[in-house]
Design a protein around this motif. Structure first.
Motif, PDB file in Angstrom:
ATOM      1  N   HIS A 111       0.879  -1.143   0.000  1.00 61.09           N
ATOM      2  CA  HIS A 111       0.000   0.000   0.000  1.00 61.09           C
ATOM      3  C   HIS A 111       0.922   1.198   0.000  1.00 61.09           C
ATOM      4  O   HIS A 111       1.913   1.238   0.725  1.00 61.09           O
ATOM      5  N   ARG A 169       1.666   5.271  -2.212  1.00 57.74           N
ATOM      6  CA  ARG A 169       1.132   6.471  -2.822  1.00 57.74           C
ATOM      7  C   ARG A 169      -0.003   6.102  -3.786  1.00 57.74           C
ATOM      8  O   ARG A 169      -1.020   6.774  -3.857  1.00 57.74           O
ATOM      9  N   GLN A 170       0.240   5.032  -4.515  1.00 55.77           N
ATOM     10  CA  GLN A 170      -0.768   4.557  -5.456  1.00 55.77           C
ATOM     11  C   GLN A 170      -1.997   4.143  -4.653  1.00 55.77           C
ATOM     12  O   GLN A 170      -1.926   3.303  -3.770  1.00 55.77           O
ATOM     13  N   ASP A 188       5.612   2.138  -8.469  1.00 53.12           N
ATOM     14  CA  ASP A 188       6.874   1.466  -8.776  1.00 53.12           C
ATOM     15  C   ASP A 188       7.562   0.922  -7.530  1.00 53.12           C
ATOM     16  O   ASP A 188       8.325  -0.027  -7.609  1.00 53.12           O
ATOM     17  N   PHE A 200      14.699   0.200   0.597  1.00 51.35           N
ATOM     18  CA  PHE A 200      15.184   0.596   1.908  1.00 51.35           C
ATOM     19  C   PHE A 200      16.547  -0.043   2.159  1.00 51.35           C
ATOM     20  O   PHE A 200      16.745  -1.212   1.836  1.00 51.35           O
ATOM     21  N   MET A 230       3.087   1.070   3.290  1.00 53.74           N
ATOM     22  CA  MET A 230       3.251  -0.100   4.154  1.00 53.74           C
ATOM     23  C   MET A 230       3.148  -1.376   3.312  1.00 53.74           C
ATOM     24  O   MET A 230       2.606  -1.362   2.214  1.00 53.74           O
ATOM     25  N   SER A 231       3.674  -2.451   3.868  1.00 51.08           N
ATOM     26  CA  SER A 231       3.622  -3.736   3.166  1.00 51.08           C
ATOM     27  C   SER A 231       3.211  -4.834   4.136  1.00 51.08           C
ATOM     28  O   SER A 231       3.617  -4.815   5.296  1.00 51.08           O
ATOM     29  N   TYR A 283       4.856  12.162   1.166  1.00 54.15           N
ATOM     30  CA  TYR A 283       3.682  12.079   0.302  1.00 54.15           C
ATOM     31  C   TYR A 283       2.920  13.388   0.450  1.00 54.15           C
ATOM     32  O   TYR A 283       2.909  13.965   1.533  1.00 54.15           O
TER      33      TYR A 283
HETATM   34  N1  LIG Z   1       6.948   3.447   3.844  1.00 53.03           N
HETATM   35  C1  LIG Z   1       6.816   2.237   3.365  1.00 53.03           C
HETATM   36  N2  LIG Z   1       7.014   1.163   4.151  1.00 53.03           N
HETATM   37  C2  LIG Z   1       6.895  -0.094   3.646  1.00 53.03           C
HETATM   38  N3  LIG Z   1       6.563  -0.338   2.376  1.00 53.03           N
HETATM   39  C3  LIG Z   1       6.337   0.692   1.539  1.00 53.03           C
HETATM   40  C4  LIG Z   1       6.453   2.008   1.992  1.00 53.03           C
HETATM   41  N4  LIG Z   1       6.172   2.808   0.955  1.00 53.03           N
HETATM   42  C5  LIG Z   1       5.916   2.021  -0.093  1.00 53.03           C
HETATM   43  N5  LIG Z   1       6.000   0.743   0.250  1.00 53.03           N
HETATM   44  C6  LIG Z   1       5.813  -0.413  -0.639  1.00 53.03           C
HETATM   45  O1  LIG Z   1       6.071   0.007  -1.975  1.00 53.03           O
HETATM   46  C7  LIG Z   1       4.953  -0.236  -2.825  1.00 53.03           C
HETATM   47  C8  LIG Z   1       4.804   0.851  -3.862  1.00 53.03           C
HETATM   48  O2  LIG Z   1       4.698   2.115  -3.236  1.00 53.03           O
HETATM   49  P1  LIG Z   1       3.954   3.335  -3.948  1.00 53.03           P
HETATM   50  O3  LIG Z   1       3.983   4.465  -2.991  1.00 53.03           O
HETATM   51  O4  LIG Z   1       2.642   2.899  -4.501  1.00 53.03           O
HETATM   52  O5  LIG Z   1       4.910   3.591  -5.159  1.00 53.03           O
HETATM   53  P2  LIG Z   1       5.360   4.960  -5.823  1.00 53.03           P
HETATM   54  O6  LIG Z   1       6.400   5.490  -4.923  1.00 53.03           O
HETATM   55  O7  LIG Z   1       5.889   4.580  -7.181  1.00 53.03           O
HETATM   56  O8  LIG Z   1       4.143   5.805  -5.895  1.00 53.03           O
HETATM   57  C9  LIG Z   1       3.796  -0.314  -1.858  1.00 53.03           C
HETATM   58  O9  LIG Z   1       2.765  -1.094  -2.437  1.00 53.03           O
HETATM   59  C10 LIG Z   1       4.411  -0.945  -0.629  1.00 53.03           C
HETATM   60  O10 LIG Z   1       4.509  -2.360  -0.795  1.00 53.03           O
END
Ligand SMILES: Nc1ncnc2c1ncn2[C@@H]1O[C@H](COP(=O)(O)OP(=O)(O)O)[C@@H](O)[C@H]1O
Ligand SMILES: Nc1ncnc2c1ncn2[C@@H]1O[C@H](COP(=O)(O)OP(=O)(O)O)[C@@H](O)[C@H]1O
Ligand SMILES: Nc1ncnc2c1ncn2[C@@H]1O[C@H](COP(=O)(O)OP(=O)(O)O)[C@@H](O)[C@H]1O
Lengths: 397, 125, 397, 397, 125, 125
Positions: free
Chosen positions: B37, B39-40, B89, B93, E29-30, E115
């Motif tokens: 989960h 930004r998308q 995308d 970390f 989050m994941s 964000y």
């Molecule tokens: N702060 C975070 N902690 C853990 N996992 C994250 C975090 N931010 C993003 N993710 C992981 O990365 C994936 C993609 O992040 P997202 O924000 O949708 O991508 P983008 O940066 O391209 O918009 C998420 O579905 C999640 O699994």
């Protein structure tokens, strides 16, 4: 006794029996993985409980001619007096018993879609036993009994169970869903099917099994059975195509779950009419049944009713539609063949009577169970999932 | 001394990322299926009663422990091979790892990390 | 030649064939995911190997009348002399061959539950081929052959294979389990089913397919076939209900795996009796078979025997029970219909003979295989899983 | 009208219908999880679309006798004039329509294996509708129509659809695969089956369903139907055994996916011959069909053609082999029974004609669709998976 | 600068925890499906031959990387929304993260973590 | 103060490793199914069209957070019970954990880590 007719009804019995695991998987695919065993089991237990009850006294109540127009006698309890030589039409009476028994076994199972993922198993098992005796057996007698007041009496047409099976189950499902609490998370739309392939498998086997359900209801291997099979197949196909188009237009893509739902809805709708209408009418009925159930699902959902797997929309509404349409399309008595509105009127009031009766009994049963054992499990049990909380089992590992 | 790199990538990019790393001589890695989960917002799916939003999307978590001096190259390789330019995308970390033990041999530390033919081995040649 | 009878036995052949993937999934759901393909394959290969052997000489050994009471002749090898016009009773002989062939194909597959998750495939394939020839074909001849010493000779009743199918398979399973090593982790109770829905699917299809197994054994579409179907359905239902109650009482919750196991046990128990007893007796037999197998499972387990999927308890014990109960409940010759203890005595000693014979041959086969190829895979192969180690395949990805 | 024959063909219709979910799962198990719903749906939609078309005008085009040797008339559109009393041979014409309809529904679905995981659904649905009308209906008429130029005219033997079903589908699959782009990752060999148990389930149900496919094609419950069933079972068994041996020798272990593929190949190969050859010939045909398809798969793969689920190798090649072998083994006209080479020659040129025709029409259809809508989805859609990109659904959760 | 928070929670609490975090503006989050073993001994299941103990229970591992100053709020939100008070509720671990890379853009560090509309963004307003 | 131990082991060793740790009084742990890639090239599987290589093998990731003073014992136990001596045995990574929170109670730090009857408890006796 005709061996060809006997062969066909024997097989039809097996085909309807295949419909039961098929139904279980059709439903099971749509629940969450923590409730799959519970959901499958609802159908399996309906087979088991009704299977025993049918031989004990269900058959007698439904089909004995020692009763009246409303209910059969008890003279055939434990199939007393029925031997391999007893005959019913051109087939052994034992075979008639077996074939009709499968209907009694599957009909209560249809209802289970209304309350999966939260039903308390103990309540369920009492419910189906009583429902089978108080709703299924009498209505079956009314419509198909030797002196039933609807079938024999009023001339209602119900080839393979539009009223007896689908309207009773579908309308009972609605009542049940209104009386049991909703699933947690229903509002937030976060309950997603855990295995749609199971649902597709179920639908595929239901499609084939339904040839026995409808075709076997001819109780003979003849042109009417063949007509029923052609119509069954055609209505399923037409409804699937139309449902595909509806979902394609509404949501931009054709839904696979929708397509197989459409097929099942077509099968339901043609059930009361299967041996009475021409194949072109089966196309029309299938094509029209799809939108009936399609919009019913969305309406029920918008009303916030958690009738979880849409039994009312798919069986109740399509069953009602099919029963009425039989009055319109029946070759020998329907409106379009120029036989006036009589049959349609008979169909209409009879399904109202059957529907109200099923709803009333279901209402009473649910209320009593709710006040005693409780219809639903606790919130915590629901969260953990019924497989573990009601059966101490895990489906997958 | 060692760093752990956790990358959350699109499942359909797994093969490309793995390929890029292997070409560079980075061999040890583990993949985990996760739901993510970020930004998308999520994606629209369609059920029987119409469309609904899914806000947990399938992602692959790629975990690689590397020697500190290989972090930058590794991160760049992942970032470049996993990017599509569209939201979703994912992220990478980098966190510290204090020690490494190879189970087969019981070796610890740098020794446990070296492969014949891996990125460090290649550099030396 | 009667076309109705022919139609029914044709279908029964298909129904028994459906029982084979059904059995494969019934078993497959109970193993771990690393052994699912191996487990499914044990049944599929039984179909393939016995399918070929049956046409080559199995049928001749079992049913030719050119032999003696103990074994048929070899005159019908490769079905020599059998044409589409050859008749067996009221059906084509080719159909009798096909129908009986499905029994020969499924019976060895029943045994596989005893040794899943560690059997060496090479040994298995040799085992079933020899077992089919040395156990199945002769016993089939004894009981059902034109001049078999047990059926034709002593008057043993075995409607659809209580002795021929379930006792031979169930007792062989026990011997096999005692001779092959146990699975690692069996003691610690950590081997859990990986997909119980598969098992439910299998059980559901077995239930329907069994109508062909038992009903088809009437070899005609008549009242006896209908009786067999009614009894089959009723016994399955009754056993499922009783098993549910047993597990509910013992463990606090009704087990779904238990319920479907109960159904299968009911099906097994009624097999020898299906066309001989009245429906009320089918309820009794189903209801009693459940505890027989239920306690057998727990006993075997407590004894530390890794008879992995309980073939002995479910097929051996329920088959034995059914065979004996046939001597009690058979309408024309049984104890309760006032025909004295004669039939019961015949049933008893004949199942003892059949059981001992099957066990003896299985013992020898296993011993020889164990000393040559080895019955089980290595510990390491078992740990990796048989799908990869024996087939280089992965079921899921 | 014979009720036994009617019963058998009624059931055969149901059995062939079971083959459709079976086929869907046979194929579905071999794709990746992101494409499972899409793959299943390709078969389901073929049922739906062809189911409607068949009643509308497909049957008339294929079987009306008001046309010529190349195509039927349109006089039976919407089954005009067909009543429950209409007869076709010894069964109701409606039943003949239903049975033949299932062939028309499943044949286009066979092709889908060629282009799973990348087909654009919109193109597919147009393709099968046109293919059903332009390829299936005419070829069916040529071979089985009342005045078809190949069957009635030239005396081609095709018992249950070696040419009509498997050659048309298998060769069209090859053409389609050559015209649609390959799947990404095909070269790197990284596309692995996501659920081989589904494939085994599908194969098991196909095996049983095929008894209806081949046995039902006798259109009577007689010795020929029985012969067809024996041969069907035997060929499947023999081919499975041989395939096992081939994969064991080549790869060191017997492949389960290979074994079930072998069974299906045996079923295909015996299809044109099922009622014409003796059981010993079924062993030979099954045993020889296995290597034909086995090496065809490896060859096609080595050529870099992504004919994804080997429809050409399994249906096209085995269908061709079976059709030719019919000219060799047919008891009444084949080479080995001393009837000269005539039948073999007829078989040969007729399958060439049928194959070329199917390929030509498929080529044109694909080219037009490719230039308009596009045959394949975009790369990105393929990466995401067709379940989401084409249906907005997820199979599992 | 950044911290990684790994929480092992009951699967049935996933929705509640996710909701609590999102309400607070914590989006990335994941979730990973794990089997866990802890203070809670296990649970009794029933098989064909009677009851048996399962000592690995289904848990969801929730991984969130946040800026150091958001750790406390995040941990509190998770702890409160995931607790039932019964053994088996699980644990939260906090560990250091040295750098963050956004795959889509290649951005690093704090920039990669922000964000629009997230917890920090809200605080500023 | 705390360390996180991530071990990538063969799935068939899970039971043995779990047993070894429990015997020593190490109770809290989580298991994740992963696909791994390492020194071991992969394995040969057979498909319809012949053999092909799989370069991602099934592995179990075992995650245990322990107090720093228990790291060595834990690592040794894992290493010894998971080793077969053949390529593919896997690796163990040790990384720092800054804080621990018990969800049920909200306790933090050392308190959150102690079990009655666990390794530390035993040592004291
Ligand atoms: N702060 C975070 N902690 C853990 N996992 C994250 C975090 N931010 C993003 N993710 C992981 O990365 C994936 C993609 O992040 P997202 O924000 O949708 O991508 P983008 O940066 O391209 O918009 C998420 O579905 C999640 O699994
Ligand atoms: N030390 C640990 N390392 C890794 N995971 C742990 C640890 N302790 C607990 N867990 C995870 O947390 C879950 C719940 O822990 P448990 O001790 O049962 O909860 P509680 O603290 O409420 O009694 C476990 O199933 C496991 O997944
Ligand atoms: N650097 C690494 N980063 C992450 N995971 C790794 C790393 N090295 C190995 N692994 C994991 O350990 C597993 C076994 O590693 P491998 O190198 O095959 O074992 P061995 O050291 O015995 O040869 C891999 O499948 C992978 O899951």
């Amino acid at each position: 006794m005709n061996s060809g007719d006997t062969a066909w009804v024997l097989v039809s019995t097996a085909l309807v029996t295949i419909m039961m695991p098929a139904l279980a998987f059709f439903y099971g695919g749509m629940v969450r993985r923590k409730n799959i065993l519970s959901t499958l089991n609802l159908t399996i237990i309906s087979m088991a409980v009704m299977g025993v009850i049918w031989v004990m006294f269900g058959y007698s109540l439904a089909f004995s001619d020692q009763g009246n127009g409303f209910i059969g006698g008890l003279d055939k309890m434990f199939l007393r007096g029925v031997t391999p030589d007893s005959v019913s039409g051109s087939i052994p009476e034992l075979l008639f018993i077996a074939f009709q028994g499968t209907f009694a076994m599957i009909t209560p199972a249809l209802i289970t879609g209304a309350f999966v993922e939260r039903i308390r198993f103990k309540s369920y098992i009492i419910f189906i036993a009583l429902w089978g005796i108080l709703v299924y057996a009498p209505v079956c007698h009314w419509v198909w009994g030797p002196d039933g007041w609807l079938g024999h009496g009023a001339g209602v047409l119900d080839f393979a169970g539009g009223a007896v099976v689908h309207i009773t189950a579908g309308l009972s499902a609605l009542v049940f869903a209104l009386l049991i609490r909703r699933r947690q998370g229903f509002e937030e739309d976060i309950i997603t099917p855990h295995n749609i392939p199971y649902t597709v498998l179920g639908a595929g086997l239901l499609w084939a099994g339904w040839f026995g359900f409808n075709g076997g209801s001819a109780l003979a291997a003849d042109g009417i059975a063949a007509l029923a099979v052609v119509n069954t197949n055609t209505a399923a196909a037409a409804a699937a195509v139309v449902w595909m188009i509806l979902s394609w237009m509404d949501d931009g893509k054709p839904s696979v779950l929708g397509i197989v739902t459409g097929a099942v809805v077509g099968l339901v709708a043609i059930t009361p009419a299967a041996g009475f209408v021409a194949p072109w009418a089966a196309i029309v009925m299938g094509a029209l049944a799809a939108p009936v159930s399609y919009y019913a699902i969305r309406t029920i959902h918008k009303m916030g009713i958690d009738e979880s797997l849409d039994v009312f929309a798919c069986h109740g509404m399509a069953g009602l539609f099919g029963a009425l349409a039989t009055g319109i399309f029946a070759t020998d008595s329907g409106l379009v063949s120029g036989h006036g509105i009589g049959q349609f009127v008979t169909q209409t009031w009879s399904v109202v009577v059957v529907g109200l009766y099923a709803m009333a009994i279901t209402f009473v049963l649910c209320k009593v169970l709710d006040m005693t054992i409780g219809l639903a499990v606790t919130d915590k049990e629901e969260q953990i999932g019924l497989d573990v909380s009601e059966h101490r089992e895990r489906a997958y590992s | 001394m060692f760093k752990r790199i956790d990358a959350y990538i699109r499942p359909e990019k797994t093969h490309a990322v793995k390929g890029a790393l292997q070409n560079a001589g980075i061999y040890g890695m583990s993949f985990t299926e996760v739901k993510g989960h970020g930004r998308q917002g999520g994606t629209k799916l369609v059920g029987r009663s119409g469309p609904y939003m899914i806000d947990m999307l399938e992602r692959i978590q790629l975990t690689i422990v590397v020697s500190a001096h290989n972090v930058d190259e590794t991160v760049t390789l992942i970032q470049e091979s996993a990017a599509t330019g569209e939201t979703g995308d994912g992220v990478i970390f980098i966190s510290p790892v204090e020690d490494v033990v190879r189970i087969r041999t019981g070796e610890r530390g740098a020794k446990a990390m070296t492969y014949s033919g891996d990125i460090d081995d290649r550099r030396q040649k």
